[in-house]
Design a protein around this motif. Structure first.
Motif, PDB file in Angstrom:
ATOM      1  N   TRP A 457       0.801  -1.230   0.000  1.00  0.00           N
ATOM      2  CA  TRP A 457       0.000   0.000   0.000  1.00  0.00           C
ATOM      3  C   TRP A 457       0.836   1.284   0.000  1.00  0.00           C
ATOM      4  N   GLY A 458       2.153   1.197  -0.009  1.00  0.00           N
ATOM      5  CA  GLY A 458       2.992   2.358   0.230  1.00  0.00           C
ATOM      6  C   GLY A 458       2.995   3.392  -0.884  1.00  0.00           C
ATOM      7  N   GLN A 459       3.320   4.615  -0.495  1.00  0.00           N
ATOM      8  CA  GLN A 459       3.581   5.685  -1.446  1.00  0.00           C
ATOM      9  C   GLN A 459       4.931   5.434  -2.110  1.00  0.00           C
ATOM     10  N   THR A 460       5.096   5.949  -3.313  1.00  0.00           N
ATOM     11  CA  THR A 460       6.298   5.658  -4.099  1.00  0.00           C
ATOM     12  C   THR A 460       7.061   6.937  -4.411  1.00  0.00           C
ATOM     13  N   GLN A 461       8.353   6.902  -4.112  1.00  0.00           N
ATOM     14  CA  GLN A 461       9.239   8.033  -4.420  1.00  0.00           C
ATOM     15  C   GLN A 461      10.468   7.491  -5.146  1.00  0.00           C
ATOM     16  N   PHE A 462      10.696   7.966  -6.379  1.00  0.00           N
ATOM     17  CA  PHE A 462      11.825   7.472  -7.164  1.00  0.00           C
ATOM     18  C   PHE A 462      13.111   8.188  -6.774  1.00  0.00           C
ATOM     19  N   LEU A 463      14.220   7.453  -6.841  1.00  0.00           N
ATOM     20  CA  LEU A 463      15.537   8.009  -6.609  1.00  0.00           C
ATOM     21  C   LEU A 463      16.156   8.377  -7.957  1.00  0.00           C
ATOM     22  N   ASP A 464      16.858   9.490  -7.984  1.00  0.00           N
ATOM     23  CA  ASP A 464      17.456   9.979  -9.227  1.00  0.00           C
ATOM     24  C   ASP A 464      18.815   9.328  -9.442  1.00  0.00           C
ATOM     25  N   LEU A 465      18.805   8.209 -10.119  1.00  0.00           N
ATOM     26  CA  LEU A 465      20.030   7.485 -10.439  1.00  0.00           C
ATOM     27  C   LEU A 465      20.111   7.277 -11.951  1.00  0.00           C
ATOM     28  N   PRO A 466      21.313   7.245 -12.509  1.00  0.00           N
ATOM     29  CA  PRO A 466      21.445   7.054 -13.958  1.00  0.00           C
ATOM     30  C   PRO A 466      21.135   5.616 -14.363  1.00  0.00           C
ATOM     31  N   GLU A 467      20.848   5.439 -15.657  1.00  0.00           N
ATOM     32  CA  GLU A 467      20.699   4.093 -16.195  1.00  0.00           C
ATOM     33  C   GLU A 467      21.966   3.289 -15.910  1.00  0.00           C
ATOM     34  N   PRO A 468      21.865   2.001 -15.692  1.00  0.00           N
ATOM     35  CA  PRO A 468      20.682   1.156 -15.829  1.00  0.00           C
ATOM     36  C   PRO A 468      19.991   0.859 -14.505  1.00  0.00           C
ATOM     37  N   VAL A 469      20.096   1.751 -13.521  1.00  0.00           N
ATOM     38  CA  VAL A 469      19.567   1.460 -12.190  1.00  0.00           C
ATOM     39  C   VAL A 469      18.186   2.083 -12.018  1.00  0.00           C
ATOM     40  N   LEU A 470      17.233   1.254 -11.662  1.00  0.00           N
ATOM     41  CA  LEU A 470      15.902   1.701 -11.265  1.00  0.00           C
ATOM     42  C   LEU A 470      15.817   1.571  -9.753  1.00  0.00           C
ATOM     43  N   ALA A 471      15.492   2.658  -9.078  1.00  0.00           N
ATOM     44  CA  ALA A 471      15.412   2.617  -7.614  1.00  0.00           C
ATOM     45  C   ALA A 471      14.287   3.523  -7.139  1.00  0.00           C
ATOM     46  N   PHE A 472      13.547   3.058  -6.141  1.00  0.00           N
ATOM     47  CA  PHE A 472      12.467   3.848  -5.564  1.00  0.00           C
ATOM     48  C   PHE A 472      12.201   3.357  -4.151  1.00  0.00           C
ATOM     49  N   THR A 473      11.603   4.231  -3.358  1.00  0.00           N
ATOM     50  CA  THR A 473      11.264   3.905  -1.973  1.00  0.00           C
ATOM     51  C   THR A 473       9.757   3.822  -1.831  1.00  0.00           C
ATOM     52  N   ARG A 474       9.294   2.771  -1.195  1.00  0.00           N
ATOM     53  CA  ARG A 474       7.878   2.582  -0.879  1.00  0.00           C
ATOM     54  C   ARG A 474       7.705   2.782   0.623  1.00  0.00           C
ATOM     55  N   THR A 475       6.754   3.642   1.022  1.00  0.00           N
ATOM     56  CA  THR A 475       6.574   4.000   2.431  1.00  0.00           C
ATOM     57  C   THR A 475       5.114   3.910   2.823  1.00  0.00           C
ATOM     58  N   HIS A 476       4.870   3.237   3.981  1.00  0.00           N
ATOM     59  CA  HIS A 476       3.501   3.115   4.490  1.00  0.00           C
ATOM     60  C   HIS A 476       3.535   3.043   6.012  1.00  0.00           C
ATOM     61  N   GLU A 477       2.874   4.014   6.634  1.00  0.00           N
ATOM     62  CA  GLU A 477       2.688   4.034   8.092  1.00  0.00           C
ATOM     63  C   GLU A 477       3.979   3.707   8.847  1.00  0.00           C
ATOM     64  N   GLY A 478       5.016   4.426   8.492  1.00  0.00           N
ATOM     65  CA  GLY A 478       6.272   4.304   9.227  1.00  0.00           C
ATOM     66  C   GLY A 478       7.241   3.267   8.705  1.00  0.00           C
ATOM     67  N   GLN A 479       6.770   2.387   7.825  1.00  0.00           N
ATOM     68  CA  GLN A 479       7.682   1.403   7.239  1.00  0.00           C
ATOM     69  C   GLN A 479       8.132   1.876   5.870  1.00  0.00           C
ATOM     70  N   SER A 480       9.428   1.783   5.588  1.00  0.00           N
ATOM     71  CA  SER A 480       9.970   2.131   4.275  1.00  0.00           C
ATOM     72  C   SER A 480      10.836   0.993   3.760  1.00  0.00           C
ATOM     73  N   LEU A 481      10.731   0.750   2.466  1.00  0.00           N
ATOM     74  CA  LEU A 481      11.606  -0.181   1.766  1.00  0.00           C
ATOM     75  C   LEU A 481      12.131   0.514   0.515  1.00  0.00           C
ATOM     76  N   THR A 482      13.431   0.419   0.294  1.00  0.00           N
ATOM     77  CA  THR A 482      14.022   0.944  -0.926  1.00  0.00           C
ATOM     78  C   THR A 482      14.290  -0.219  -1.867  1.00  0.00           C
ATOM     79  N   CYS A 483      13.741  -0.133  -3.077  1.00  0.00           N
ATOM     80  CA  CYS A 483      13.789  -1.213  -4.069  1.00  0.00           C
ATOM     81  C   CYS A 483      14.792  -0.814  -5.151  1.00  0.00           C
ATOM     82  N   VAL A 484      15.750  -1.684  -5.429  1.00  0.00           N
ATOM     83  CA  VAL A 484      16.853  -1.348  -6.332  1.00  0.00           C
ATOM     84  C   VAL A 484      17.022  -2.463  -7.358  1.00  0.00           C
ATOM     85  N   PHE A 485      17.155  -2.073  -8.648  1.00  0.00           N
ATOM     86  CA  PHE A 485      17.241  -3.042  -9.732  1.00  0.00           C
ATOM     87  C   PHE A 485      18.306  -2.615 -10.743  1.00  0.00           C
ATOM     88  N   ASN A 486      19.155  -3.550 -11.121  1.00  0.00           N
ATOM     89  CA  ASN A 486      20.147  -3.328 -12.166  1.00  0.00           C
ATOM     90  C   ASN A 486      19.591  -3.891 -13.470  1.00  0.00           C
TER      91      ASN A 486
END
Length: 533
Positions: A457-486
């Motif tokens: 259910w988290g809100q999504t905030q993307f991180l500004d990283l160059p290709e080929p990295v996709l990264a974003f943080t999902r946050t919900h009610e105090g919990q955050s996870l940062t998702c990172v993909f090459n």
């Protein structure tokens, strides 16, 4: 209470290719019922069935001749009821296709409509007089090639068909047509279905003045349809009022939902998704073909998600990488990976990290690849017409593979309607029971998503990283996870700032403040962290 569909994982079943129970080579409803345990074990929350209604099967069921009947190919209404009951026992919701922009030309409505210009259903379809020289009323093309108009000798008029000649378009400008279609939807809601997938939802209305479409200056491919900007033949503003009527109907029944297929691409599709899901009186969610494309870049995935978030902050999206209309993503994105199984694992991790509802296509959880077919094996109308430049959709529709030691990999004792080839049988379910299989990776990744409120259910905030990295943080009610993909075959190392640790079934290595992602690597990091390359 959060509606079930907001974070659901939906499993798409292509019925004629899932499981045959009769030996006729075509999958059916009893076969689906038999295999529901596989879907429950996967962790999916719902199934979506491609059309099972009475049909001449000119377009594999997307040409409906009876909206409240089950085609004998698939079984009976009793078989349908038994399947729904078993799915509900397993905690699985049931979503069915609704193909209401057009019907089959064998539907009783069309037979009456074409019989004269003054019968009770004369204007239930889109009819128009020819131009003075006898040619069609305008320049609109069919998606499947040729003009979108077919001459009817009895009425001495043309009728509109955005797809096959055998799929005449219903006239949504007629309130009686809208009411009749809503009645058919009510029939299935009362029968216990949990939702609808709305085929070609942006095609419902056409320009009532039948104005010509302008050319598309950005397309120079082999197909005729993309050569126009379809501003008059679809995407009309009148669609929204009918969506509201459908929403009012589904709201009469608790816990039901609608997901619309937007048959368009580019920014247009994202804009339509936003419009069709805005507020609480339209569709519950939409999906387009944006993530079903060959593009595999961080910028592309970010653009898709942020486009909907910006355009409809109170709307909802549904994301998928494969379905019955496009090449399977493991084959489509093969150039971006050295190992298709690793690409499958990364795809699962990405998809289960995205906001909104997730849809996976049968066989995707096995790492299934596109089937290579010869012309004599084809059934798909666009491929039969434009081969070899257009390969068509048969390659992604070949049967589900259950056990490579069985005839046709366990799909059927008869001759399958499309062949089961060795490259596909190698992915069978029976051979993927080990912890290191793609199937196990899908089960683990879906379970991880379900265990993390931020991913559900988290809100999504993307991180500004160059290709080929996709990264974003999902946050919900105090919990955050940062998702990172090459998204490449070249290893990447990132510097991590913040108190964090890897979690979940990652493909990465973290030493101190250094995160190493191998080819097609991925990781989930606890907390909202900063990453630099």
């Amino acid at each position: 209470m959060t509606e079930w569909w907001r974070d659901a994982v939906i499993y798409q079943i292509y019925p004629r290719s899932f499981q045959d129970s009769t030996g006729d080579g075509i999958g059916d409803l009893p076969g689906i019922t038999r295999r529901l345990d596989h879907i429950a074990d996967l962790g999916a929350d719902a199934i979506w069935l491609s059309p099972i209604f009475t049909s001449p099967q000119k377009d594999m069921g997307y040409d409906v001749s009876d909206y409240t009947g089950i085609d004998p190919l698939f079984g009976t209404l009793d078989d349908f009821d038994a399947m729904v009951a078993r799915a509900h026992e397993l905690g699985i919701k049931v979503i069915i296709d609704q193909v209401i922009s057009h019907s089959s030309d064998k539907h009783a409505w069309f037979a009456e409509s074409r019989s004269s210009r003054d019968n009770g259903k004369a204007d239930w379809y889109v009819w128009a007089d020819p131009r003075a020289d006898g040619t069609p009323p305008n320049n609109w093309p069919s998606v499947f090639g040729g003009p979108a108009w077919e001459w009817d000798a009895k009425r001495k008029q043309y009728y509109l068909h955005n797809f096959l000649i055998e799929q005449p378009d219903l006239n949504m400008w007629n309130p009686a047509v809208q009411d009749a279609l809503l009645d058919t939807m009510r029939f299935w809601l009362e029968r216990g279905v949990d939702g609808f997938r709305l085929d070609t939802v942006n095609y419902y209305f056409h320009d009532d003045k039948l104005r010509n479409n302008p050319p598309n200056p950005d397309y120079d491919g082999p197909e005729t349809y993309p050569r126009q900007l379809h501003i008059h033949s679809k995407n009309r503003p009148q669609n929204i009022a009918f969506l509201k009527k459908m929403r009012a109907l589904t709201d009469e029944f608790p816990d039901r939902m609608m997901v619309g297929e937007v048959g368009d691409g580019g920014q247009t599709a994202i804009d339509i998704m936003a419009k069709y899901t805005a507020g609480t009186d339209r569709l519950h969610m939409c999906y387009s073909f944006e993530m079903l494309s060959p593009e595999f870049t961080a910028a592309h995935f970010r653009k898709c998600i942020e486009g909907v978030q910006t355009g409809a902050p109170d709307g909802h999206s549904c994301w998928s990488f494969s379905n019955h209309d496009v090449m399977r993503h493991v084959s489509r994105w093969a150039a971006n990976a050295d190992d298709p199984d690793i690409l499958s694992r990364q795809s699962a991790a990405m998809l289960m990290s995205f906001p909104g509802t997730i849809c996976i296509y049968q066989g995707e959880e096995l790492g299934q690849t596109e089937t290579t077919l010869v012309y004599e094996e084809l059934t798909d109308p666009p491929a039969l017409r434009f081969w070899p430049e257009v390969k068509g959709r048969d390659g992604c529709r070949t049967p589900m593979v259950w056990d490579a030691s069985q005839p046709n990999a366990g799909f059927s004792d008869g001759t399958p309607w499309l062949p089961v080839k060795g490259a596909q049988a190698a992915h069978a379910v029976a051979g993927q029971q080990g912890d290191d299989s793609v199937l196990a990776a899908y089960r683990d990744t879906i379970a991880f998503r379900k265990s993390q409120p931020a991913l559900r259910w988290g809100q999504t905030q993307f991180l500004d990283l160059p290709e080929p990295v996709l990264a974003f943080t999902r946050t919900h009610e105090g919990q955050s996870l940062t998702c990172v993909f090459n998204l490449s075959t070249t290893p990447v190392t990132l510097s991590v700032s913040g108190d964090t640790a890897m979690t979940g079934p990652a493909r990465a290595d973290m030493q101190g403040q250094s995160l190493s992602l191998p080819a097609n690597g991925f990781a989930w990091l606890t907390g909202a962290v900063d990453l630099t390359m």
